[in-house]
Write a protein that holds these residues in place. Structure first.
Motif, PDB file in Angstrom:
ATOM      1  N   PHE A   1       6.673   2.082   6.325  1.00 49.58           N
ATOM      2  CA  PHE A   1       6.777   3.069   5.251  1.00 49.58           C
ATOM      3  C   PHE A   1       8.210   3.153   4.734  1.00 49.58           C
ATOM      4  O   PHE A   1       8.430   3.178   3.516  1.00 49.58           O
ATOM      5  CB  PHE A   1       6.318   4.451   5.725  1.00 49.58           C
ATOM      6  CG  PHE A   1       6.530   5.520   4.684  1.00 49.58           C
ATOM      7  CD1 PHE A   1       5.614   5.689   3.655  1.00 49.58           C
ATOM      8  CD2 PHE A   1       7.656   6.325   4.710  1.00 49.58           C
ATOM      9  CE1 PHE A   1       5.812   6.647   2.673  1.00 49.58           C
ATOM     10  CE2 PHE A   1       7.867   7.291   3.737  1.00 49.58           C
ATOM     11  CZ  PHE A   1       6.949   7.447   2.714  1.00 49.58           C
ATOM     12  N   GLN A   2       9.180   3.188   5.626  1.00 51.43           N
ATOM     13  CA  GLN A   2      10.586   3.299   5.215  1.00 51.43           C
ATOM     14  C   GLN A   2      11.030   2.132   4.348  1.00 51.43           C
ATOM     15  O   GLN A   2      11.767   2.315   3.386  1.00 51.43           O
ATOM     16  CB  GLN A   2      11.506   3.417   6.436  1.00 51.43           C
ATOM     17  CG  GLN A   2      11.578   4.809   6.992  1.00 51.43           C
ATOM     18  CD  GLN A   2      12.162   5.805   6.014  1.00 51.43           C
ATOM     19  OE1 GLN A   2      11.430   6.573   5.398  1.00 51.43           O
ATOM     20  NE2 GLN A   2      13.450   5.815   5.837  1.00 51.43           N
TER      21      GLN A   2
ATOM     22  N   ASP B   1       0.825  -1.204   0.000  1.00 49.14           N
ATOM     23  CA  ASP B   1       0.000   0.000   0.000  1.00 49.14           C
ATOM     24  C   ASP B   1       0.861   1.256   0.000  1.00 49.14           C
ATOM     25  O   ASP B   1       0.569   2.218  -0.697  1.00 49.14           O
ATOM     26  CB  ASP B   1      -0.943   0.014   1.206  1.00 49.14           C
ATOM     27  CG  ASP B   1      -2.043  -1.041   1.101  1.00 49.14           C
ATOM     28  OD1 ASP B   1      -2.314  -1.519  -0.021  1.00 49.14           O
ATOM     29  OD2 ASP B   1      -2.620  -1.378   2.140  1.00 49.14           O
ATOM     30  N   TYR B   2       1.923   1.261   0.804  1.00 47.10           N
ATOM     31  CA  TYR B   2       2.812   2.419   0.835  1.00 47.10           C
ATOM     32  C   TYR B   2       3.511   2.610  -0.507  1.00 47.10           C
ATOM     33  O   TYR B   2       3.695   3.737  -0.953  1.00 47.10           O
ATOM     34  CB  TYR B   2       3.844   2.307   1.956  1.00 47.10           C
ATOM     35  CG  TYR B   2       3.272   2.555   3.328  1.00 47.10           C
ATOM     36  CD1 TYR B   2       2.439   3.647   3.582  1.00 47.10           C
ATOM     37  CD2 TYR B   2       3.569   1.716   4.391  1.00 47.10           C
ATOM     38  CE1 TYR B   2       1.923   3.879   4.834  1.00 47.10           C
ATOM     39  CE2 TYR B   2       3.052   1.946   5.651  1.00 47.10           C
ATOM     40  CZ  TYR B   2       2.237   3.024   5.870  1.00 47.10           C
ATOM     41  OH  TYR B   2       1.724   3.256   7.116  1.00 47.10           O
ATOM     42  N   SER B   3       3.899   1.531  -1.157  1.00 45.28           N
ATOM     43  CA  SER B   3       4.546   1.646  -2.469  1.00 45.28           C
ATOM     44  C   SER B   3       3.625   2.334  -3.466  1.00 45.28           C
ATOM     45  O   SER B   3       4.053   3.199  -4.232  1.00 45.28           O
ATOM     46  CB  SER B   3       4.950   0.272  -2.992  1.00 45.28           C
ATOM     47  OG  SER B   3       5.946  -0.291  -2.178  1.00 45.28           O
TER      48      SER B   3
ATOM     49  N   PRO C   1       4.579   7.872  13.790  1.00 42.47           N
ATOM     50  CA  PRO C   1       5.702   7.041  14.259  1.00 42.47           C
ATOM     51  C   PRO C   1       5.438   5.536  14.175  1.00 42.47           C
ATOM     52  O   PRO C   1       6.345   4.780  13.823  1.00 42.47           O
ATOM     53  CB  PRO C   1       5.882   7.489  15.710  1.00 42.47           C
ATOM     54  CG  PRO C   1       5.432   8.913  15.710  1.00 42.47           C
ATOM     55  CD  PRO C   1       4.261   8.931  14.752  1.00 42.47           C
ATOM     56  N   ASP C   2       4.212   5.087  14.437  1.00 47.24           N
ATOM     57  CA  ASP C   2       3.941   3.650  14.386  1.00 47.24           C
ATOM     58  C   ASP C   2       3.878   3.113  12.958  1.00 47.24           C
ATOM     59  O   ASP C   2       3.956   1.917  12.738  1.00 47.24           O
ATOM     60  CB  ASP C   2       2.672   3.291  15.160  1.00 47.24           C
ATOM     61  CG  ASP C   2       1.422   3.955  14.613  1.00 47.24           C
ATOM     62  OD1 ASP C   2       1.497   5.124  14.205  1.00 47.24           O
ATOM     63  OD2 ASP C   2       0.366   3.295  14.598  1.00 47.24           O
ATOM     64  N   GLN C   3       3.771   3.971  11.970  1.00 45.62           N
ATOM     65  CA  GLN C   3       3.754   3.562  10.564  1.00 45.62           C
ATOM     66  C   GLN C   3       5.132   3.679   9.915  1.00 45.62           C
ATOM     67  O   GLN C   3       5.347   3.162   8.822  1.00 45.62           O
ATOM     68  CB  GLN C   3       2.786   4.442   9.775  1.00 45.62           C
ATOM     69  CG  GLN C   3       1.354   4.371  10.231  1.00 45.62           C
ATOM     70  CD  GLN C   3       0.515   5.476   9.616  1.00 45.62           C
ATOM     71  OE1 GLN C   3       0.961   6.600   9.453  1.00 45.62           O
ATOM     72  NE2 GLN C   3      -0.717   5.144   9.271  1.00 45.62           N
TER      73      GLN C   3
ATOM     74  N   TYR D   1       9.590   2.841   1.029  1.00 45.35           N
ATOM     75  CA  TYR D   1      10.257   4.026   0.479  1.00 45.35           C
ATOM     76  C   TYR D   1      11.610   3.654  -0.138  1.00 45.35           C
ATOM     77  O   TYR D   1      11.920   4.039  -1.256  1.00 45.35           O
ATOM     78  CB  TYR D   1      10.439   5.067   1.586  1.00 45.35           C
ATOM     79  CG  TYR D   1      11.181   6.302   1.177  1.00 45.35           C
ATOM     80  CD1 TYR D   1      10.522   7.369   0.578  1.00 45.35           C
ATOM     81  CD2 TYR D   1      12.553   6.422   1.395  1.00 45.35           C
ATOM     82  CE1 TYR D   1      11.202   8.517   0.194  1.00 45.35           C
ATOM     83  CE2 TYR D   1      13.236   7.558   1.018  1.00 45.35           C
ATOM     84  CZ  TYR D   1      12.564   8.602   0.424  1.00 45.35           C
ATOM     85  OH  TYR D   1      13.247   9.728   0.057  1.00 45.35           O
ATOM     86  N   HIS D   2      12.402   2.898   0.598  1.00 48.45           N
ATOM     87  CA  HIS D   2      13.745   2.548   0.123  1.00 48.45           C
ATOM     88  C   HIS D   2      13.732   1.579  -1.056  1.00 48.45           C
ATOM     89  O   HIS D   2      14.713   1.501  -1.792  1.00 48.45           O
ATOM     90  CB  HIS D   2      14.601   2.005   1.267  1.00 48.45           C
ATOM     91  CG  HIS D   2      15.033   3.076   2.215  1.00 48.45           C
ATOM     92  ND1 HIS D   2      15.894   4.089   1.863  1.00 48.45           N
ATOM     93  CD2 HIS D   2      14.688   3.316   3.498  1.00 48.45           C
ATOM     94  CE1 HIS D   2      16.079   4.898   2.881  1.00 48.45           C
ATOM     95  NE2 HIS D   2      15.354   4.454   3.890  1.00 48.45           N
ATOM     96  N   SER D   3      12.629   0.869  -1.269  1.00 51.33           N
ATOM     97  CA  SER D   3      12.565  -0.043  -2.409  1.00 51.33           C
ATOM     98  C   SER D   3      11.767   0.544  -3.577  1.00 51.33           C
ATOM     99  O   SER D   3      11.613  -0.105  -4.602  1.00 51.33           O
ATOM    100  CB  SER D   3      11.957  -1.380  -1.975  1.00 51.33           C
ATOM    101  OG  SER D   3      10.619  -1.203  -1.572  1.00 51.33           O
TER     102      SER D   3
END
Length: 85
Positions: free
Chosen positions: A56-57, A30-32, A50-52, A60-62
């Motif tokens: 998310f990171q 979903d974040y992608s 903060p809990d997400q 984000y990095h992929s």
């Protein structure tokens, strides 16, 4: 942000642990999509709490779209991501 549901998981030694997030793979997927939507202008902003942040990171990095968005830190650990201008 995403809604989260309650669930259980097992740690490496087999003990049951409670957790309050969706399955990590589903959440990262979903974040992608949200990162891609931000970069393309379909989404104006994405607020990450903060809990997400950890899930998310990872997304984000992929993501190939990560270099086209930026985050602005807010109070209480929130980050607002938007497309770079």
């Amino acid at each position: 942000g995403l809604t989260t549901g309650e669930g259980n998981c097992y740690n490496e030694i087999g003990s049951k642990e409670s957790w309050g997030l969706m399955k990590v793979a589903d959440q990262e997927k979903d974040y992608s999509k949200q990162i891609a939507d931000l970069a393309s202008g379909k989404l104006d902003q994405l607020v990450i709490t903060p809990d997400q942040f950890a899930a998310f990171q990872r997304a984000y990095h992929s993501s190939p779209s990560a270099n086209r968005i930026e985050g602005l830190a807010q109070h209480n650990g929130k980050i607002i991501y938007r497309a770079k201008q």
